[in-house]
Design an enzyme around this catalytic site. Structure first.
Site, PDB file in Angstrom:
ATOM      1  CG  ASP A 216      -2.344   0.608   0.498  1.00 31.49           C
ATOM      2  OD1 ASP A 216      -1.887   2.136   0.653  1.00 31.49           O
ATOM      3  OD2 ASP A 216      -3.393   0.703   1.530  1.00 31.49           O
TER       4      ASP A 216
HETATM    5  C1  NOJ Z   1      -4.339   3.827  -0.303  1.00 32.66           C
HETATM    6  C2  NOJ Z   1      -5.476   2.942   0.028  1.00 32.66           C
HETATM    7  O1  NOJ Z   1      -5.153   2.446   0.893  1.00 32.66           O
HETATM    8  C3  NOJ Z   1      -6.032   1.576  -0.608  1.00 32.66           C
HETATM    9  O2  NOJ Z   1      -6.654   0.816  -1.192  1.00 32.66           O
HETATM   10  C4  NOJ Z   1      -5.813   2.684  -2.458  1.00 32.66           C
HETATM   11  O3  NOJ Z   1      -5.463   1.247  -3.263  1.00 32.66           O
HETATM   12  C5  NOJ Z   1      -3.832   3.289  -2.424  1.00 32.66           C
HETATM   13  N1  NOJ Z   1      -3.463   4.325  -1.992  1.00 32.66           N
HETATM   14  C6  NOJ Z   1      -3.740   3.842  -4.154  1.00 32.66           C
HETATM   15  O4  NOJ Z   1      -4.878   4.406  -3.831  1.00 32.66           O
END
Ligand code: NOJ
Length: 761
Positions: free
Chosen positions: A278
């Site tokens: 993430d």
């Molecule tokens: C953070 C989020 O937790 C995740 O779900 C997302 O796909 C990514 N950012 C990319 O935007």
């Protein structure tokens, strides 16, 4: 009555994205043999790029130098093609870039939020919706979506409950597989498809206190029986990638967690795709107090099994791989083979997606694909099928647009005419203006002969601004005290002078989703006061909820005749609400979460264990003495405009040997005078064994349509996979000789029951 036949596509083959191909292996080997260490590290580096506030020159030199393998958040096809050209024409090895984006519930056409889609209990519909979303994103050159989110969520304070399928591992698994099939179909390289990414692996939904990004402590039995199954279902459906979660799981951050990423994902489940972190989760291993510094973080994440690092350029915790991996290999802390393993997976994905052959997107086709009227039609059907009728005293609904006694309708509330909020979070690139609000939907439905007037009544706002405000734009300034009073009075007086009131209450889109947890389930602002004042006028009142989580509505549940949970229903949401309120569609959605009476009951979920005393015992007040133990609405609950009865429940073989299957059959009859949908739900309970098992567990469901008076027999299979669970005592999956209660009915409180005995071979 709008009912569409949705094809159910039976697929049991493992999909191409999760399998090996000898010819691709050869191409990867050949390419790997020509790559420098720096170029390999470049393939493991993914960067955000925001068109709103970045310039191409900020990343192009790195693309040309082979220092970036993937970019996310670019939705402009011209920029995608521009960057791709730099990669495939001007970089030494000409390796194409992989462009990713959060295509969560639509792209140009917004579908209901995932929690709403789960409320449809209709996996075929979800598959179709995500197929459309994929085609729209693919049209601009995006090849990879960070979806589905398959985290089980049992705490509605957690904002991200809106992004998943709710509390149940069985429903969650069926939905996970449907999302993956919708995005990828048989092969994510096929026209109009995307590579899917299951997230957030694993346990994110169990954040302490429902606080976003907070630690999770989950015992193995709960991991295997509750949190893992939707991930496993996504792997079985062929999902091509996985995202590691942000939080600590049992004190080990998920992004540095080899138990999750190697033992479970790869060894137990045979996952062949790649793992992305993430955003900034690698660098944040330092924040966790897990890694010593950024280099140590890179070491721990890579060796735990994170292949690609997602980074914000310029953020001090970002770019751990890009800044440290080369040195880590030179120092001998990370081996060349460990780097090659990760690079291999990224290259494999790029070959499988056909990026080397077709790196560019045809910019001239975007508008045609985005404006296909079929997409809006499906969005409307999806919204209709996702809505849940919670209450309908005296059959207030459906309203009759030809009723001569109704010449004026008041549409009131802060969500009644909000285009932004009808769509829900993760809606970034659609045409907001084209979203249909409830007010617009009702006006279009009743036509000019009925006066439809609107008042917002109250304004609502988050106490602390959402970090996404930077992308979504700020809300208008809060009302002054004088304005607040005037708007409240205007709404009440409008209600007083109208024949019917449709109150549209709930939450802004940024009140649920990421970084959108809350400490209560209260309706924000003065909405409850508005509701009570208007309900006190003695007019027929319909409450429509626009929101991304269960809210505290106990007063409404006792005092307002009709309540429709519409969730954030998407671009066509207002039309779908009007279809339901006026009977052009019949509600058939069911809750994918238990609906608490108040936040004090959290965590509350139907599949809990029974301990000490049965809660059904007369005068059982042991759990709380101030409120009942039961929820306001049970899991699986939802009304229709018609009625159904379940009868004749039987198992084809009341006794089976371990490993054998039986059929469960039940007759479902539409006992009312309209056609409608019912979801037959099968629950089981294992009465004894080496572990206490939940009072009920969902093990089958089917949404069916029945005409007035029509009766159908619904069949389920109950076999080894449904009767097996993971036992902490045995540290293994077990199926035991035992007696099972078997219920089928309309929600988790179904009373029609029979038994099944499982005996040793
Ligand atoms: C953070 C989020 O937790 C995740 O779900 C997302 O796909 C990514 N950012 C990319 O935007």
């Amino acid at each position: 009555m709008v009912l569409f036949d949705l094809p159910v596509v039976a697929r049991n083959t493992r999909l191409a994205s999760n399998t090996k191909s000898p010819s691709i292996d050869r191409r990867v080997d050949e390419l790997l043999s020509r790559m420098t260490l720096d170029e390999k590290v470049g393939q493991l580096n993914q960067l955000f790029y925001f068109t709103q506030f970045m310039k191409p020159e900020m990343v192009e030199p790195d693309i040309r130098a082979g220092k970036v393998g993937s970019l996310l958040f670019i939705t402009d096809p011209a920029i995608i093609n521009r960057f791709q050209k730099v990669a495939v024409e001007n970089s030494r090895l000409k390796i194409p870039l992989l462009f990713g984006f959060d295509v969560i519930h639509g792209f140009h056409t917004i579908f209901p939020v995932p929690l709403a889609m789960a409320s449809s209990w209709d996996p075929a519909l979800v598959e179709q919706a995500q197929g459309v979303a994929a085609s729209e994103a693919r049209a601009v050159g995006i090849r990879w979506t960070f979806a589905p989110m398959v985290d089980i969520a049992r705490d509605p304070r957690w904002g991200r409950i809106v992004e998943g399928a709710g509390e149940d591992p069985f429903l969650g698994s069926r939905m996970a597989a449907a999302h993956v099939r919708g995005f990828q179909d048989q092969d994510p390289s096929s026209p109009g498809r995307l590579l899917a990414c299951m997230k957030h692996f694993a346990g994110y939904g169990s954040a302490h206190g429902g606080r976003d990004y907070d630690s999770a402590y989950i015992a193995d039995a709960e991991l295997y029986n509750v949190y893992f199954p939707p991930f496993k279902a996504a792997v079985d459906a062929g999902v091509g990638s996985a995202m590691s979660a942000y939080m600590d799981l049992n004190d080990v951050p998920a992004t540095g967690n080899a138990f999750l990423l190697r033992d479970v994902l790869r060894k137990e489940w045979g996952f062949k795709g790649f793992v992305v972190s993430d955003a900034d989760a690698v660098g944040n291993l330092v924040t966790h107090g897990f890694a010593e510094d950024k280099s140590d973080a890179a070491y721990r994440a890579l060796t735990a099994g994170v292949d690609l690092e997602m980074s914000f350029p310029g953020n001090p915790v970002s770019n751990a791989y890009a800044t440290s991996l080369t040195k880590l290999v030179q120092e001998g802390r990370v081996t060349k083979d460990q780097v090659d393993e990760a690079v291999r997976r990224i290259l494999e994905a790029k070959f499988k997606l056909g990026l080397f052959e077709n790196p560019y997107v045809d910019e001239t086709r975007v508008a045609t694909i985005h404006n296909d009227p079929e997409h809006r039609r499906l969005a409307r059907v999806a919204a209709q099928r996702s809505m849940v009728l919670l209450r309908n005293e005296g059959n207030l609904l459906p309203l009759d647009k030809r009723d001569s006694k109704v010449s004026s309708v008041a549409v009131i509330g802060p969500l009644a005419d909000s285009k932004r909020d009808i769509r829900g979070s993760w809606s970034f690139v659609d045409d907001v203006k084209s979203a249909v609000t409830v007010l617009e939907g009702i006006r279009a439905k009743v036509g000019p002969s009925v006066k439809v007037e609107y008042a917002a009544g109250v304004d609502i706002a988050r106490a602390f601004q959402s970090p996404f405000a930077i992308l979504q734009g700020a809300r208008p300034a809060a009302w002054s005290e004088a304005q607040k009073q005037a708007e409240f009075e205007k709404a009440v007086s409008l209600a007083r002078s109208s024949d019917v009131v449709i109150l549209v209450l709930g939450q802004h889109e940024e009140m649920s989703g990421e970084a959108a947890s809350q400490s209560t389930l209260d309706l924000p602002g003065r909405q409850v006061e508005l509701l009570k004042t208007i309900a006190g006028l003695g007019k027929p009142v319909v409450l429509v909820l626009i929101n991304g989580r269960p809210l505290e509505i106990s007063w409404a549940a006792a005092n307002v005749s009709a309540i429709l949970e519409a969730w954030h229903p998407g671009s066509e949401g207002g039309n779908a609400v009007a279809d339901i309120l006026y009977g052009d569609a019949t509600p058939g959605g069911k809750l994918p979460v238990t609906w608490p009476r108040s936040a004090g009951q959290i965590p509350i979920y139907y599949a809990h264990n029974i301990t000490q005393e049965p809660e059904t015992k007369k005068n059982f007040t042991s759990r709380y003495w101030d409120i009942p133990t039961s929820p306001l609405y049970p899991f699986g609950y939802g009304l229709s405009y018609t009625t159904f009865s379940f009868s004749n429940l039987r198992v084809s073989k009341p006794e089976v040997k371990l490993g054998e299957s039986t059929e469960v059959l039940v007759d479902v009859e539409n006992t009312g005078r309209r056609a409608g949908d019912e979801v037959a739900q099968l629950y089981i309970h294992q009465r004894f064994g080496i572990a206490s098992r939940p009072v009920r567990e969902l093990k089958g469901f089917e949404r069916i349509t029945l005409g007035p008076g029509e009766k159908k027999t619904v069949r389920f299979t109950l076999g080894k996979s449904e009767l097996t669970y993971w036992s902490a005592a045995a540290k293994a999956w077990v199926q035991e000789p035992a007696v099972f209660d078997v219920w089928v009915g309309a929600d988790a409180t179904a009373t029609l029951v029979t038994t099944l005995r499982v005996v040793a071979r």
